[in-house]
Scaffold this motif. Structure first.
Motif, PDB file in Angstrom:
ATOM      1  N   PHE A 132     -13.270  -2.018  28.923  1.00  0.00           N
ATOM      2  CA  PHE A 132     -13.096  -3.054  29.938  1.00  0.00           C
ATOM      3  C   PHE A 132     -13.084  -2.387  31.305  1.00  0.00           C
ATOM      4  N   ASN A 133     -14.010  -2.799  32.169  1.00  0.00           N
ATOM      5  CA  ASN A 133     -14.110  -2.174  33.495  1.00  0.00           C
ATOM      6  C   ASN A 133     -13.605  -3.084  34.615  1.00  0.00           C
ATOM      7  N   GLY A 134     -12.857  -4.081  34.270  1.00  0.00           N
ATOM      8  CA  GLY A 134     -12.335  -5.010  35.262  1.00  0.00           C
ATOM      9  C   GLY A 134     -13.068  -6.335  35.290  1.00  0.00           C
ATOM     10  N   GLU A 135     -14.313  -6.316  34.825  1.00  0.00           N
ATOM     11  CA  GLU A 135     -15.052  -7.582  34.767  1.00  0.00           C
ATOM     12  C   GLU A 135     -15.910  -7.719  33.515  1.00  0.00           C
ATOM     13  N   ARG A 136     -16.277  -6.636  32.876  1.00  0.00           N
ATOM     14  CA  ARG A 136     -17.122  -6.662  31.680  1.00  0.00           C
ATOM     15  C   ARG A 136     -16.388  -5.988  30.527  1.00  0.00           C
ATOM     16  N   PHE A 137     -16.497  -6.611  29.367  1.00  0.00           N
ATOM     17  CA  PHE A 137     -15.900  -6.064  28.143  1.00  0.00           C
ATOM     18  C   PHE A 137     -17.034  -5.694  27.200  1.00  0.00           C
ATOM     19  N   THR A 138     -17.001  -4.481  26.652  1.00  0.00           N
ATOM     20  CA  THR A 138     -18.033  -3.995  25.739  1.00  0.00           C
ATOM     21  C   THR A 138     -17.351  -3.341  24.550  1.00  0.00           C
ATOM     22  N   ILE A 139     -17.775  -3.727  23.355  1.00  0.00           N
ATOM     23  CA  ILE A 139     -17.161  -3.160  22.148  1.00  0.00           C
ATOM     24  C   ILE A 139     -18.179  -3.168  21.010  1.00  0.00           C
ATOM     25  N   LYS A 140     -18.026  -2.218  20.110  1.00  0.00           N
ATOM     26  CA  LYS A 140     -18.859  -2.183  18.901  1.00  0.00           C
ATOM     27  C   LYS A 140     -18.077  -2.888  17.802  1.00  0.00           C
ATOM     28  N   GLN A 141     -18.674  -3.927  17.227  1.00  0.00           N
ATOM     29  CA  GLN A 141     -18.001  -4.700  16.186  1.00  0.00           C
ATOM     30  C   GLN A 141     -17.972  -3.914  14.875  1.00  0.00           C
ATOM     31  N   SER A 142     -16.829  -3.910  14.218  1.00  0.00           N
ATOM     32  CA  SER A 142     -16.685  -3.162  12.964  1.00  0.00           C
ATOM     33  C   SER A 142     -17.461  -3.804  11.825  1.00  0.00           C
ATOM     34  N   LYS A 143     -17.544  -5.102  11.795  1.00  0.00           N
ATOM     35  CA  LYS A 143     -18.194  -5.783  10.682  1.00  0.00           C
ATOM     36  C   LYS A 143     -19.711  -5.660  10.733  1.00  0.00           C
TER      37      LYS A 143
END
Length: 176
Positions: A132-143
């Motif tokens: 999270f950079n203050g405005e964008r959230f990026t994540i790799k989904q486990s499923k």
């Protein structure tokens, strides 16, 4: 692949328990007997049948057998279950309870999970600056293994900032 490997291991265990009969000697009735083990679990039965059908196709392709013993076995009928998504009132009740117990990170996790639709297990290790950079959230989904990136709504972003704990890189924690 992991689920397919687990299903394959169960078929191998079943085969070992029966003295390792040659695959060419497996009959439709043998496969149906195996599938009966999962008669009360249609999703597992479907996954097992899929592995059996794949094994049979491979066996035919490698000339280990001439026929597919699974060809006439129908797919189990699945009754999809409804997914119960918490209504906003329930989310707020749980989040308020977490705050009353002195767990603002848990409250933020509950609220952000509801707002973003991401799995709580994926969110719990999310970090400031990395995910999270203050405005964008990026994540790799486990499923799925998919990388998901989205702009965070102001309401959800304020939830994250209110729960920020000095000295911790994690979004949803109350301690170092």
């Amino acid at each position: 692949q992991r689920r397919a490997r687990l299903a394959l291991d169960k078929i191998i265990d079943w085969s070992v328990a029966r003295g390792l009969p040659p695959f060419a000697d497996i009959l439709k009735a043998d496969v149906e007997d195996f599938l009966f083990i999962y008669d009360d679990k249609p999703q597992a039965q479907t996954e097992m049948l899929q592995i059996w059908k794949w094994l049979s196709i491979e066996a035919i392709g490698n000339r280990w057998r001439l026929d597919n013993p699974c060809a006439q076995i129908p797919w189990p009928k699945l009754n999809p279950k409804r997914v119960n998504v918490w209504p906003r009132e329930t989310v707020e009740r749980y989040a308020a309870g977490a705050e009353m117990m002195g767990q603002p990170g848990l409250a933020a996790l509950i609220r952000f999970g509801f707002e973003s639709g991401q799995r709580l297990g994926d969110l719990r290790r999310a970090q400031h600056g990395r995910h999270f950079n203050g405005e964008r959230f990026t994540i790799k989904q486990s499923k799925t293994g998919a990388v998901v990136s989205f702009l965070v709504a102001k309401r959800a972003g304020s939830v994250l900032e209110r729960a920020r704990y000095a000295g911790s890189p994690y979004l949803f924690t109350n301690y170092d």
